[in-house]
Structure formats: C-alpha cells, structure tokens
Scaffold this motif. Structure first.
Motif: not given
Length: 158
Positions: A10-26
C-alpha cells in the motif's frame, strides 16, 4: 507478517501516486492545486458520483464539495451530467483533460503481474487472485461502514 507486507505494498502505491501527482502540479493558470488533484482523482475512482457521494466519501460538507467541483469544472477537469430521467440529480465524471493530466495507465501493475507469472504457477496465481479478491471485499466493507467520516471519525474539511 502478512499485514506488514500489505502495508508495504500500500505504501508503494501511495508513494508512486504522490510522486506522479506532485510531478504534474504546475504553478500556472489552469493547473490543479494538490487538493483539487486529489478531489479529481476521487471522482475518477468513484466512477460517476453525485456531489453528495463525493462529499460523503471525502468526509467534507456538500458546499465544500460543490466549491471544489465548480473549480475543477471551470478548469476543464470535471464534467457534470444531468440524467434525462431525473433532472434533480447531477453526476460527475472526469474530462479528457484529467486523463491527459493524470497518467491513468497501469503498465507498472501489468509488469509486476508478468514478473509474478514468471515466478509462480498458474494455480498459485489463481489462489493469490482469490485472496486479493477477499482482501478487497474486506476493505470495501470497511469503507462502506466509514463513509461520511474522515480518518479521525469526524467530518473534516479537505
């Protein structure tokens, strides 16, 4: 221990999601804040919720959910749909812009499943799938019991 391995996954999925999310926020016009991105993702995950269902799922007030939906719609990330048979109801869905903004592919999951297929037999994978289905059902039943409340058990603003 099984619960620890599930927690790690679950933590791997969360980190992957957050990394992708914050990588897209501009920081530019029309981009999403972190809160808006999370709200849009929840709409995507729910499928076609009403604003009330969104508010209950997030544990926030309906006016707060409406405000978030209005912002997302104004930026082109969410669409509203009014069914012909009940004009009082408004369903939400993510717009194409959401799919462009969010990488909704699950290729990393497919790769992991292929790696499992190289390591375990078809029979073992079927048993694992059965166990995952049971785990999903257990988690879903807990989600249904906890709807309308945040993590603290109280209504929270997002």
């Amino acid at each position: 221990m099984l619960s620890e391995e599930i927690r790690r996954l679950y933590q791997h999925f969360r980190l992957r999601n957050y990394r992708a999310l914050f990588g897209r926020i501009r920081e530019k016009d029309g981009s999403l804040s972190a809160t808006e991105a999370f709200a849009a993702d929840v709409i995507f995950l729910l499928g076609s919720p009403t604003i009330t269902q969104l508010a209950e799922t997030l544990g926030i007030s309906q006016p707060n959910a409406t405000y978030k939906v209005n912002n997302l719609a104004a930026k082109g990330y969410v669409n509203r749909h009014t069914p012909e048979d009940d004009r009082r109801e408004c369903r939400l869905s993510v717009a194409e812009r959401f799919h462009t903004y969010y990488d909704t592919s699950d290729s990393f999951i497919q790769t992991a499943v292929e790696q499992l297929g190289e390591r375990y037999s078809g029979e073992e994978l079927e048993k694992f799938e059965e166990m995952l289905r049971a785990l999903n059902e257990a988690v879903e039943s807990q989600d249904i019991k906890g709807r309308g409340q945040g993590m603290t058990g109280k209504e929270e603003e997002l």
